[in-house]
Design an enzyme around this catalytic site. Structure first.
Site, PDB file in Angstrom:
ATOM      1  N   HIS A  34       0.984  -1.149  -0.050  1.00 25.49           N
ATOM      2  CA  HIS A  34       0.062  -0.094  -0.128  1.00 25.49           C
ATOM      3  C   HIS A  34       1.045   1.170  -0.076  1.00 25.49           C
ATOM      4  O   HIS A  34       1.679   1.499   0.914  1.00 25.49           O
ATOM      5  CB  HIS A  34      -1.079  -0.069   1.150  1.00 25.49           C
ATOM      6  CG  HIS A  34      -1.888   0.984   1.328  1.00 25.49           C
ATOM      7  ND1 HIS A  34      -3.055   1.097   0.482  1.00 25.49           N
ATOM      8  CD2 HIS A  34      -1.983   2.171   2.024  1.00 25.49           C
ATOM      9  CE1 HIS A  34      -3.590   2.121   0.588  1.00 25.49           C
ATOM     10  NE2 HIS A  34      -3.080   2.915   1.672  1.00 25.49           N
ATOM     11  N   MET A  38       1.053  11.641  -0.686  1.00 25.70           N
ATOM     12  CA  MET A  38       0.245  12.772  -0.071  1.00 25.70           C
ATOM     13  C   MET A  38       1.132  14.063  -0.595  1.00 25.70           C
ATOM     14  O   MET A  38       2.439  14.006  -0.730  1.00 25.70           O
ATOM     15  CB  MET A  38       0.578  12.894   1.295  1.00 25.70           C
ATOM     16  CG  MET A  38      -0.108  11.726   1.976  1.00 25.70           C
ATOM     17  SD  MET A  38       0.055  11.855   3.984  1.00 25.70           S
ATOM     18  CE  MET A  38      -0.670   9.992   4.364  1.00 25.70           C
ATOM     19  N   MET A  72      -3.489  10.718  -2.400  1.00 22.03           N
ATOM     20  CA  MET A  72      -4.221  11.701  -1.638  1.00 22.03           C
ATOM     21  C   MET A  72      -3.511  12.995  -2.068  1.00 22.03           C
ATOM     22  O   MET A  72      -2.708  13.856  -1.519  1.00 22.03           O
ATOM     23  CB  MET A  72      -3.841  11.559  -0.052  1.00 22.03           C
ATOM     24  CG  MET A  72      -4.634  10.386   0.563  1.00 22.03           C
ATOM     25  SD  MET A  72      -3.904   9.693   2.089  1.00 22.03           S
ATOM     26  CE  MET A  72      -2.369   8.697   1.454  1.00 22.03           C
ATOM     27  N   MET A 141     -11.753   4.951   4.117  1.00 18.24           N
ATOM     28  CA  MET A 141     -10.686   5.443   5.181  1.00 18.24           C
ATOM     29  C   MET A 141     -11.453   5.360   6.582  1.00 18.24           C
ATOM     30  O   MET A 141     -12.585   5.957   6.762  1.00 18.24           O
ATOM     31  CB  MET A 141     -10.563   6.988   4.863  1.00 18.24           C
ATOM     32  CG  MET A 141      -9.745   7.137   3.717  1.00 18.24           C
ATOM     33  SD  MET A 141      -8.250   6.299   3.485  1.00 18.24           S
ATOM     34  CE  MET A 141      -7.402   6.946   5.147  1.00 18.24           C
ATOM     35  N   GLY A 146      -3.848  11.375   5.915  1.00 17.19           N
ATOM     36  CA  GLY A 146      -2.938  12.348   6.166  1.00 17.19           C
ATOM     37  C   GLY A 146      -1.807  11.877   7.160  1.00 17.19           C
ATOM     38  O   GLY A 146      -0.696  12.100   6.798  1.00 17.19           O
ATOM     39  N   PHE A 147      -2.032  11.033   7.990  1.00 18.75           N
ATOM     40  CA  PHE A 147      -0.909  10.375   8.939  1.00 18.75           C
ATOM     41  C   PHE A 147      -1.213   9.088   9.198  1.00 18.75           C
ATOM     42  O   PHE A 147      -2.315   8.404   9.282  1.00 18.75           O
ATOM     43  CB  PHE A 147      -0.661  11.250   9.976  1.00 18.75           C
ATOM     44  CG  PHE A 147      -0.590  12.804   9.777  1.00 18.75           C
ATOM     45  CD1 PHE A 147       0.599  13.099   9.541  1.00 18.75           C
ATOM     46  CD2 PHE A 147      -1.846  13.547   9.663  1.00 18.75           C
ATOM     47  CE1 PHE A 147       0.976  14.547   9.368  1.00 18.75           C
ATOM     48  CE2 PHE A 147      -1.572  14.900   9.249  1.00 18.75           C
ATOM     49  CZ  PHE A 147      -0.244  15.443   9.218  1.00 18.75           C
ATOM     50  N   GLY A 148      -0.250   8.176   9.323  1.00 16.60           N
ATOM     51  CA  GLY A 148      -0.223   7.091  10.006  1.00 16.60           C
ATOM     52  C   GLY A 148      -0.407   6.947  11.503  1.00 16.60           C
ATOM     53  O   GLY A 148      -0.254   8.131  12.054  1.00 16.60           O
ATOM     54  N   GLY A 149      -0.847   5.815  11.969  1.00 13.73           N
ATOM     55  CA  GLY A 149      -0.639   5.716  13.443  1.00 13.73           C
ATOM     56  C   GLY A 149      -1.926   6.440  14.361  1.00 13.73           C
ATOM     57  O   GLY A 149      -1.772   6.609  15.583  1.00 13.73           O
ATOM     58  N   GLY A 184      -6.594   2.620   7.946  1.00 13.48           N
ATOM     59  CA  GLY A 184      -6.570   3.378   9.070  1.00 13.48           C
ATOM     60  C   GLY A 184      -6.798   2.825  10.380  1.00 13.48           C
ATOM     61  O   GLY A 184      -8.106   2.429  10.600  1.00 13.48           O
ATOM     62  N   GLY A 205      -0.310   0.001   8.750  1.00 11.23           N
ATOM     63  CA  GLY A 205       0.886   0.554   8.792  1.00 11.23           C
ATOM     64  C   GLY A 205       1.646   0.434  10.121  1.00 11.23           C
ATOM     65  O   GLY A 205       2.594  -0.604  10.145  1.00 11.23           O
ATOM     66  N   SER A 206       1.262   1.282  11.051  1.00 15.00           N
ATOM     67  CA  SER A 206       2.053   1.421  12.187  1.00 15.00           C
ATOM     68  C   SER A 206       1.679  -0.107  12.952  1.00 15.00           C
ATOM     69  O   SER A 206       2.707  -0.576  13.574  1.00 15.00           O
ATOM     70  CB  SER A 206       1.356   2.467  13.187  1.00 15.00           C
ATOM     71  OG  SER A 206      -0.033   2.446  13.076  1.00 15.00           O
TER      72      SER A 206
HETATM   73  C1  DX5 Z   1      -3.380   7.571   5.925  1.00 13.98           C
HETATM   74  C2  DX5 Z   1      -2.948   6.491   5.150  1.00 13.98           C
HETATM   75  C3  DX5 Z   1      -2.748   5.299   5.800  1.00 13.98           C
HETATM   76  C4  DX5 Z   1      -1.930   4.912   6.951  1.00 13.98           C
HETATM   77  C5  DX5 Z   1      -2.344   3.796   7.637  1.00 13.98           C
HETATM   78  O1  DX5 Z   1      -3.779   8.679   5.356  1.00 13.98           O
HETATM   79  O2  DX5 Z   1      -3.752   6.593   3.818  1.00 13.98           O
HETATM   80  O3  DX5 Z   1      -2.352   4.119   4.619  1.00 13.98           O
HETATM   81  O4  DX5 Z   1      -0.447   4.767   6.452  1.00 13.98           O
HETATM   82  O5  DX5 Z   1      -1.437   3.858   8.823  1.00 13.98           O
HETATM   83  P1  DX5 Z   1      -2.100   3.182  10.097  1.00 13.98           P
HETATM   84  O6  DX5 Z   1      -2.277   1.688   9.841  1.00 13.98           O
HETATM   85  O7  DX5 Z   1      -0.882   3.213  10.952  1.00 13.98           O
HETATM   86  O8  DX5 Z   1      -3.160   3.717  10.602  1.00 13.98           O
HETATM   87 ZN    ZN Z   2      -3.488   4.728   2.583  1.00 17.10          ZN
END
Ligand code: DX5
Ligand code: ZN
Length: 234
Positions: A34, A38, A72, A141, A146-149, A184, A205-206
């Site tokens: 994935h 951004m 994004m 979503m 915008g951000f992981g974690g 997410g 991700g995280s």
């Molecule tokens: C957020 C991203 C996600 C993000 C997921 O905007 O689209 O793909 O990296 O990360 P986690 O699993 O840490 O929420």
């Molecule tokens: Zn994503």
């Protein structure tokens, strides 16, 4: 559900060792890379582009992984051909970021990729109504992009059930499958509940790339297995 796919978001990987990270995480039993793009405009963060996609293309395909490009960015049409050329297998974008959604979806398909729409937590599914034939994947979503974690937004489960019903009705009519992906806050503790709501493809991700300094090539086996074990209970 016969087949579940796990899609590690490389946004949380160690970028100094990106190729190794991808090889190791796919070998631990995941399916899809994935790739979060951004632009510091559509979302307040800046990440990776077609050059990086091209750099990971061969090694991802060599280990049998699809590259799932999550755009994004706004606008989308200028950059879609660059990702198709750089090895993307799937390209998804947010409907709010395209002035001509049907045209953008067609462009992705015409370039030989699978196409998809991405729905923010507050974005209604009605954008699908007239374009189901042009969509191969629906991405929900479960955080604001915008951000992981970030923490999983539980209201997404209800939306997943709605999307599943739309897909099942469409498949019954046409025979064509559409993947339902979530993105997410997914982790081994909530993945079963998300699958039970009808999701078949899981971005994480995280939860996967949690320990950046570990160099054991099998370092992702435990977390991926715990996700697979949870999915097996659904
Ligand atoms: C957020 C991203 C996600 C993000 C997921 O905007 O689209 O793909 O990296 O990360 P986690 O699993 O840490 O929420
Ligand atoms: Zn994503």
């Amino acid at each position: 559900m016969s087949e579940y796919r796990i899609a590690p978001s490389i946004l949380s990987a160690n970028f100094a060792k990106l190729g190794q990270e991808i090889e190791d995480v796919i070998k631990s039993g995941t399916d899809i890379v994935h790739f979060d793009v951004m632009d510091n405009h559509y979302v307040p963060n800046l990440t990776i582009g077609p050059l990086v996609c091209e750099a990971i293309r061969d090694l991802s395909h060599n280990v049998g992984a699809l590259i799932d490009v999550h755009l994004m960015v706004e606008p989308v049409d200028r950059i879609i051909p660059d990702f198709a050329k750089a090895g993307a297998d799937i390209i998804t974008f947010h409907p709010e970021a395209s002035n001509h959604i049907d045209r953008s979806l067609s462009m992705v398909r015409d370039l030989g990729c699978k196409s998809g729409l991405v729905f923010n937590p507050a974005t209604p599914l009605h954008y699908l109504e007239h374009v189901m034939d042009k969509v191969d994947m629906i991405l929900l979503m479960s955080v604001n992009p915008g951000f992981g974690g970030q923490k999983f937004i539980p209201q997404t489960l209800e939306k997943a059930k709605q999307a599943r019903a739309l897909i099942d009705a469409y498949t019954a009519k046409t025979g064509r499958q559409i993947w339902l992906e979530i993105d997410g806050g997914v982790n081994p503790d909530n993945i079963a509940e998300i699958a039970a709501a009808g999701v078949d493809t899981f971005v994480a991700g995280s939860a996967i790339f949690g320990k950046p300094n570990d160099t054991d090539p099998n370092r992702y086996d435990t977390v991926v297995k715990s996700m697979r074990d949870a999915l097996a209970t659904v």
